[in-house]
Write a protein that holds these residues in place. Structure first.
Motif, PDB file in Angstrom:
ATOM      1  N   THR A  22      22.437 -40.257  80.889  1.00 20.78           N
ATOM      2  CA  THR A  22      21.492 -39.125  80.934  1.00 20.78           C
ATOM      3  C   THR A  22      20.080 -39.595  81.264  1.00 20.78           C
ATOM      4  O   THR A  22      19.324 -38.878  81.909  1.00 20.78           O
ATOM      5  N   GLU A  38      19.925 -40.047  84.983  1.00 25.08           N
ATOM      6  CA  GLU A  38      20.015 -38.773  85.704  1.00 25.08           C
ATOM      7  C   GLU A  38      18.806 -37.880  85.464  1.00 25.08           C
ATOM      8  O   GLU A  38      18.658 -36.853  86.119  1.00 25.08           O
ATOM      9  N   GLU A  96      18.055 -35.843  83.026  1.00 25.90           N
ATOM     10  CA  GLU A  96      18.428 -34.502  82.599  1.00 25.90           C
ATOM     11  C   GLU A  96      18.261 -34.397  81.089  1.00 25.90           C
ATOM     12  O   GLU A  96      18.442 -35.381  80.368  1.00 25.90           O
ATOM     13  N   HIS A 143      19.255 -33.954  77.497  1.00 27.21           N
ATOM     14  CA  HIS A 143      20.475 -34.081  76.714  1.00 27.21           C
ATOM     15  C   HIS A 143      20.088 -34.559  75.323  1.00 27.21           C
ATOM     16  O   HIS A 143      19.154 -35.349  75.165  1.00 27.21           O
ATOM     17  N   ASN A 148      12.910 -32.377  80.548  1.00 31.52           N
ATOM     18  CA  ASN A 148      14.189 -32.948  81.005  1.00 31.52           C
ATOM     19  C   ASN A 148      14.344 -34.386  80.516  1.00 31.52           C
ATOM     20  O   ASN A 148      14.716 -35.287  81.269  1.00 31.52           O
TER      21      ASN A 148
END
Length: 773
Positions: free
Chosen positions: A249, A252, A254, A256, A388
């Protein structure tokens, strides 16, 4: 011709609104900057929240000066603070005050000076006593030749004299002007070759401006030889499996959130370190939140050994200079990792990609007083969502709220079920009903013998006695029973002065029992003993042992906790006695025996979380034993040996505890199956305080439902600092968002404003959203 600009400004008051000012031509201002503005008959410091060109339909004053060359609060942080303002129902100014370190927030000094362009003899004629006024004005003018006189100093100078009333008159007629001057409590700047000056323009006496060069040192050395950084340890298979999911994560970019559920000593910190290393490799920064008491050299050293001067530490026992240094280093990107307690969640880390919440269950993450009453774990989750970023919440005993969120797929569960280099301690529950005639002071014989053996082998011992000094209770010495509320599944508090048992949630009360309601015995005893008494008794039992105590009394100084920790680590102490702070993050390899005295005391605190707190406390303190190769021994002395929290902790069985406790929570619709909003009423007049509590609670029932409202009832400490305290609580659906909470509470206070009986305006009402007690 450009359109006029206006700025909406926040002040550090409880008023939940912004104030609009006009921005003078030529003045550059941005959201997040501090400004100096006229407020009523004073000059005050505020923070700009919004700049716009919408002229209000009322007369506006002009701001006087911008105090920062660059915003001290970024757009990203302002967005987060606005969410806190709505969700926790407080003013945006209160949130800013909490977020910024001392020296960079609203801290100021009120000063006075003569009205511009006027002489003392001209102004004195505007008062009743011209001679006294002239004397005061001359003194203020004389003091202003160097720096304007403090308002507090002026009041002290003429207190009790005839000049006191004249001073008040001069201030009221604005013959003397009052303004807030920004006060940087930072001392002298440190001179380092790699330091950069940060200037703040401050208005001073005589309408002149002085540049204060506040040099914030980055303390980053040019020579790498001064830092010998340690490599990361190789992860064990279970740790590697957990880390790989976090790593994915992070790369990426993103949002989480993970719950890293690992038994004590399972190596959660190693997973944190590898995740932080990955974040830095990806060009991101990190925040590590820890309970306040865990900010020991052990905690900080472990991170600095790996990341060196990338790390900035932020906590309440630093000086203002140190905190401001760390804050500005993070804001300028000189450092990329912030470590600290709950307020570190606001750290201005650049390109934030990872937030770690260690011991996420710990109640110190919840701010109680003053406002904002935020929970740092939940703020961390919201901040990560907005950016994010990735959140890793770690605990051996995670909160049931977080575990329920895992079940609903809001967090991903990662587990470390074993200690990689040692075994879990052997736990023995000692039922005090069986050992009443087999005690050595406060220790049952098996614990006494285990302490003797540990001392003979030159090992160390921890003894925990978690006495809460404000929650007295009755307990049967025959069967161990503690009287419970019939309404709320919490213990009844014993009020000795009135000889009653009282539920502090529903208001239920009854005369104090003469006999145990369970077994009929007359052996009901009011409980209460402190750690100092335990320390004295242990010292007399083991006169050759070096006994040290760790509690709030012995750790009140800035370095006390560190000194005790190092004393035990160097084995200059044999027995460590203390309260729940012993359970938090301490790692002493030579501790082989842990004893918990009267473990059930946590159940006496009147809260729906008592069972959960007891399980967490016992599990955490048990984890202090046997962290080296040999298995540790834990002894839990209790009158309630059959209680599920004690049995589950003894068996290291979190799942069994979780299932039993959630069944009870679900039946009563307590968190995590609801959100609790607590209303606290405080006033000098007891009758008026109770009247306000009744009035507000009735409105709550009208706009919600009768079943959702608890109370009103006296607070745990009904009379405190000459004020009467009452509370009531509201249960709302767990998924209600910030806007929904703000709308509900706006409606409540609108109704209060227009229906409040006369004479109750002096009663203070505070709101605690997601109350944990």
């Amino acid at each position: 011709m450009s359109r006029p600009q206006f700025a909406d400004i926040a002040f550090p008051t409880a008023v939940r609104q912004l104030f609009t000012y006009e921005v003078p031509t030529g003045l550059q201002v941005e959201p997040g900057m501090r400004v100096w503005v006229p407020l009523r008959n004073e000059k005050a410091i505020g923070v700009v929240i919004r700049v716009h060109s919408q002229k209000p339909d009322f007369d506006v004053k002009s701001m006087m000066q911008v105090l920062d060359q660059e915003p001290i609060l970024s757009e990203e942080l302002l967005k987060l603070l606005d969410w806190i303002h709505q969700f926790y129902y407080c003013s945006i100014g209160e949130v800013i005050q909490a977020a910024l370190p001392s020296g960079l927030n609203f801290i100021s000094e009120k000063r006075i000076r003569l009205k511009e362009g006027k002489r003392p003899e001209e102004l004195a004629y505007l008062t009743k006593d011209k001679e006294t006024a002239h004397e005061i004005l001359l003194e203020v003018q004389r003091k202003s030749t160097r720096r304007a006189m403090k308002l507090s100093d002026a009041k002290k100078t003429w207190r009790g004299l005839k000049g006191e009333k004249i001073l008040e008159e001069l201030l009221k007629k604005e013959i003397l002007e009052i303004w807030e001057e920004p006060r940087l409590k930072l001392g002298k700047a440190r001179k380092k070759k790699d330091s950069e000056p940060i200037k703040a323009n401050m208005r001073t006496a005589g309408d002149s401006f002085v540049d204060y060069d506040i040099t914030i040192s980055s303390t980053v050395n040019d020579s790498q030889d001064e830092w010998t950084l340690s490599p990361l340890n190789t992860l064990q298979p279970a740790q590697e499996k957990a880390y790989q999911q976090i790593e994915m994560t992070l790369r990426e970019a993103e949002y989480h959130s993970f719950l890293l559920h690992g038994v004590t000593g399972s190596g959660k910190t190693e997973v944190y370190l590898h995740a932080m290393k990955t974040a830095i490799e990806c060009g991101k920064g990190a925040i590590v939140l820890v309970p306040e008491i865990a900010l020991t050299p052990q905690t900080v050293e472990r991170f600095t050994r790996i990341f060196g001067e990338e790390v900035a530490v932020l906590h309440s026992r630093q000086t203002d200079r140190e905190r401001a240094d760390a804050w500005m280093d993070l804001q300028r990107g000189v450092r990329t990792i912030a470590i600290g307690p709950r307020s570190a969640v606001f750290a201005p880390v650049q390109n934030l990609g990872l937030i770690i919440v260690d011991e996420e269950h710990d109640s110190s993450y919840k701010q109680f007083d003053p406002s904002p009453r935020y929970h740092a774990r939940d703020v961390a989750l919201v901040r990560a969502q907005q950016l994010n970023a990735t959140v890793v919440m770690g605990s051996a005993t995670p909160s049931l709220t977080t575990r329920e969120a895992v079940q609903k797929k809001r967090h991903t569960l990662l587990q470390l079920k074993e200690r990689p280099y040692s075994s879990m301690p052997q736990v023995t529950v000692l039922d005090l009903k069986q050992y009443r005639s087999a005690m050595r002071g406060p220790l049952a014989i098996p614990l006494y013998q285990a302490v003797e053996q540990a001392l003979d082998k030159n090992e160390q011992v921890i003894l925990l006695y978690n006495r809460r000094g404000f929650a007295s209770y009755l307990q049967c010495e025959s069967c161990g029973h503690i009287p419970q509320s019939p309404d709320c599944s919490v213990s009844l508090t014993y009020h000795k002065s009135r000889n009653i048992l009282l539920c502090h949630y529903s208001g239920y009360s009854r005369k104090a029992d003469q006999r145990c309601e369970l077994c009929g015995s007359k052996t009901l005893v009011a409980k209460g003993m402190g750690t100092q008494q335990v320390e004295e008794e242990i010292s007399s039992l083991f006169p050759q042992a070096r006994v040290v105590r760790m509690d709030r009394d012995t750790t009140s100084g800035r370095h006390d906790h560190q000194q005790i920790y190092e004393q035990v680590l160097r084995h200059e102490a044999d027995i460590l006695v203390g309260t729940q702070m012993l359970a938090k993050g301490l790692d002493f390899p030579k501790v082989s025996v842990v004893g918990v005295l009267e473990a059930e005391q946590e159940l006496a605190f009147p809260s729906w979380r008592s069972s959960e707190r007891l399980f967490q406390l016992l599990s955490q303190v048990s984890g202090r034993a046997g962290r080296a190769k040999e298995q540790g021994k834990v002894f839990i002395q209790t009158w309630k040996s059959d209680h599920s929290s004690i049995q589950c902790a003894a068996n290291h069985d979190f799942e069994a505890f979780e299932q039993a406790e959630l069944r009870q929570r679900r039946a009563g619709s307590y968190p995590p199956y609801s959100r609790m909003i607590q209303f606290h009423f405080k006033g000098a007049d007891a009758e008026k305080t109770i009247q306000m509590a009744l009035h507000v609670t009735n409105i709550l029932r009208q706009i919600t439902s009768d079943e959702a409202v608890l109370g009103p009832s006296p607070a745990v400490i009904e009379r405190f600092q000459r004020k009467t305290h009452w509370t009531s609580s509201l249960k709302i659906a767990p998924r209600v968002n910030a806007k929904g909470i703000s709308t509900l509470l706006d409606q409540l206070f609108f109704e209060i404003q227009f229906t409040q009986p006369k004479g109750l305006s002096s009663i203070r009402i505070t709101v605690d959203v997601d109350a944990v007690e």
